[in-house]
Design a protein around this motif. Sequence first.
Motif, short mmCIF file in Angstrom:
data_model
loop_
_atom_site.label_atom_id
_atom_site.label_comp_id
_atom_site.label_asym_id
_atom_site.label_seq_id
_atom_site.Cartn_x
_atom_site.Cartn_y
_atom_site.Cartn_z
N SER A 189 62.62 60.78 9.40
CA SER A 189 63.32 61.66 8.46
C SER A 189 62.45 62.06 7.26
N TYR A 190 61.27 61.47 7.14
CA TYR A 190 60.38 61.79 6.01
C TYR A 190 59.20 62.64 6.48
N ASP A 191 58.80 63.58 5.65
CA ASP A 191 57.65 64.42 5.99
C ASP A 191 56.37 63.60 6.09
N ARG A 192 56.30 62.49 5.33
CA ARG A 192 55.09 61.69 5.29
C ARG A 192 54.93 60.81 6.52
N THR A 193 56.01 60.60 7.28
CA THR A 193 55.93 59.66 8.40
C THR A 193 56.33 60.24 9.75
N ILE A 194 56.90 61.43 9.77
CA ILE A 194 57.34 61.96 11.06
C ILE A 194 56.16 62.19 12.01
N GLU A 195 54.98 62.44 11.44
CA GLU A 195 53.81 62.65 12.31
C GLU A 195 53.47 61.40 13.11
N TYR A 196 53.75 60.22 12.53
CA TYR A 196 53.49 58.97 13.27
C TYR A 196 54.45 58.84 14.46
N VAL A 197 55.70 59.21 14.25
CA VAL A 197 56.69 59.14 15.34
C VAL A 197 56.44 60.26 16.34
N ALA A 198 56.00 61.44 15.85
CA ALA A 198 55.79 62.59 16.71
C ALA A 198 54.65 62.38 17.72
N LYS A 199 53.82 61.38 17.49
CA LYS A 199 52.78 61.07 18.48
C LYS A 199 53.40 60.64 19.81
N PHE A 200 54.62 60.14 19.74
CA PHE A 200 55.35 59.72 20.95
C PHE A 200 56.54 60.65 21.18
N GLU A 201 56.36 61.92 20.86
CA GLU A 201 57.47 62.88 20.82
C GLU A 201 58.29 62.90 22.12
N THR A 202 57.61 63.11 23.25
CA THR A 202 58.33 63.24 24.52
C THR A 202 59.14 62.00 24.84
N GLU A 203 58.52 60.84 24.68
CA GLU A 203 59.20 59.59 25.01
C GLU A 203 60.38 59.33 24.07
N VAL A 204 60.17 59.59 22.77
CA VAL A 204 61.25 59.36 21.81
C VAL A 204 62.43 60.27 22.09
N VAL A 205 62.16 61.56 22.32
CA VAL A 205 63.25 62.51 22.56
C VAL A 205 63.99 62.18 23.84
N GLU A 206 63.26 61.92 24.91
CA GLU A 206 63.92 61.61 26.19
C GLU A 206 64.72 60.32 26.10
N SER A 207 64.16 59.31 25.45
CA SER A 207 64.87 58.03 25.31
C SER A 207 66.13 58.19 24.47
N SER A 208 66.02 58.97 23.39
CA SER A 208 67.17 59.19 22.51
C SER A 208 68.27 59.97 23.22
N MET A 209 67.88 60.98 24.00
CA MET A 209 68.87 61.74 24.76
C MET A 209 69.58 60.86 25.77
N ASN A 210 68.82 60.05 26.47
CA ASN A 210 69.41 59.16 27.47
C ASN A 210 70.33 58.13 26.81
N LEU A 211 69.90 57.62 25.66
CA LEU A 211 70.69 56.63 24.96
C LEU A 211 72.00 57.22 24.44
#
Length: 650
Positions: free
Chosen positions: A165-187
């Motif tokens: 949720s922060y501009d300073r840290t989303i880039e760290y999470v976005a490195k795993f973008e596909t996996e995070v989005v797919e996992s969140s959708m499935n969850l």
Amino acid sequence: MTVPHFKTKYLREEEEEDPTCSNPCCFFCTMKQSDPTIRSSRLAKCFKEMPLFDDEEHVLVLSGLWNIAMTHPDDPEFPSLGIFECMASFIHKALTNPDWLLKDQNIYIPYYAAHIIGSYTMNKPEFAEKAAKSGVIPPLLDLLRGKLTWVEQRVAVRALGHLASYDRTIEYVAKFETEVVESSMNLASTCLDVVYTNLIRIKSEERKSRRLVKYQCDLLTRGAIVGVEMENRKAEEWASQLQCWSIHLLNCFAMKNLPKSVSLICNKDNNFSFLKDLCSMWGGLINKSSPAGFGLIRILCYSKTARRSVAESKQVVQSLCNLSRSSDDWQYIGIDCLLLLLQDPETKSKVIGIAAPFLMDLIEIRALRGRTRVGDSIARSLLYTYKSKSNVKDEALMKIWDLKIERKSREGSMSSEELKQRWVSAELLKQQGNERFWFGEVEAAMAKYTDALDLCPLKMRKERVVLYSNRAQSHLLVRNADAAISDCTRALSLCDPVNSHAKSLWRRSQAYDMKGMARESLMDCIVFVDVNGRMKSGKDARIKVPYYAARMISKQMSATWLFSAARSKVLFKNVDQDGEMDGSNEREEHGDYDATVIKTQSSALGGLATILEEPLMKRSKCRTRNIERTVWRRRRGFAAAPAMARAKTR
């Protein structure tokens, strides 16, 4: 095994260190240290060395850290001393060393560790940046994938949502973008089924015998001895949070309009299945602050690519229309989404045919949730491409043109005397309509109310509320649910504030129930109880719930229960070869439910009281039933009731 509770006495600095303690890195002894410099150095050493050795007190320490993180999430002391590295190491150890995880009470450690990370990254972007640099994302992703249980997924998705949720840290999470989005959708799509199957439907005796289930129950209740019902209520709350936090994590990517994320969420190859699922993900009565699925749809509607996907799914557009014409707190989200789709030339033609009849009922709203001139915005969006009535071909748009353009202009040129005369004529027609209604001539009453609405000046909003509501009651008696919903919505749109006319709310709740729309019926009934109670009892008085409203709420709460869909799936899976239900657990825990009963749509008038507005004269309550009986007999060709017939001949 019980959940360890943090002993706050160990945190009192005035207590002296325990002379019998032989552990040089004892956390509790370190917390008693009065010298800040010594305490900081020892704490840093504790956080660095704790994951490297086994100690039965680790669970107690993490429980204490969880308590501190929850109560003081903005305190920089622990984040500056290496707590994030410590928690990441504990999660990694739990995932790679199953023998250690099942030893003593270590099974609680991953949950507490992820919760601590989420709590400290909740408010401060600098803490979130420190956590991301400390390597907490990979172990959190392992929990998100479901390597342990759903309770760890809940705190993992919460922590990742804060980091994204922060501009300073989303880039760290976005490195795993596909996996995070797919996992969140499935969850988000499966978490309710998982919680119901793995916890809710398990009997009390089995919960005590199964170690994994027992530890989940202990976390839910913080070790308190409570009944199964309380555990289920808490599990329902946590499951809803798990779903809402998964959607929040997707929101963070959608707000950045990342092409890959938008494409995954709006997957056309899968027939927009996740978009359709979002419409049934309801923050609702459990998470009142979360717009859940509809909140994500609104974010997507700001993206040109996503708007095309939303517009192509008729089911999603229909759900947005239903939301816009409800008393849900997120009504404005439905309106916003439809307006965004109508303002886009590429999506307007696909949406306007479905949306226009719904939005037509909302064009007289003045203000909604801080927004002003909402109705005018809706009318402009619908009529933007038309310059004269001759260019308007759709019936709904023609009605909007007549109301907002021609009639408004015509009444603007009338004198006050002419307007007063029209109001007097409308009032007379309304009374005639009421009389026809009481004599069971419902169609004739509807015609009178319609004529009165055509005459009543637009500025007479309160009088028009009554006329629309009375006509809606007539539509209910002839079982025309769609027309009743439309008239009730128009009446509620004319109110100030919106959705504050009790009788229209109740009538629309009945009409929604007649159509089997339990969610909309429930919301209208709840708002009705609030408005009706405060109107009769005073603003601060205790609200009394009418019996008929309590019955409706009970019925719709059962239909909209968070796990109702999961329960139905289990019941259908348990159908044996003879076609009999094998759902003994569900019947024992939740009542004698049957799959056919769950799907049955009952009539809104079946045994539920009706409310008549402004009768011509005072009559007993039983007159309403007499009217319904007379209408029933007339529509089936029977003669009028004898008493009514005698009244006519006199």
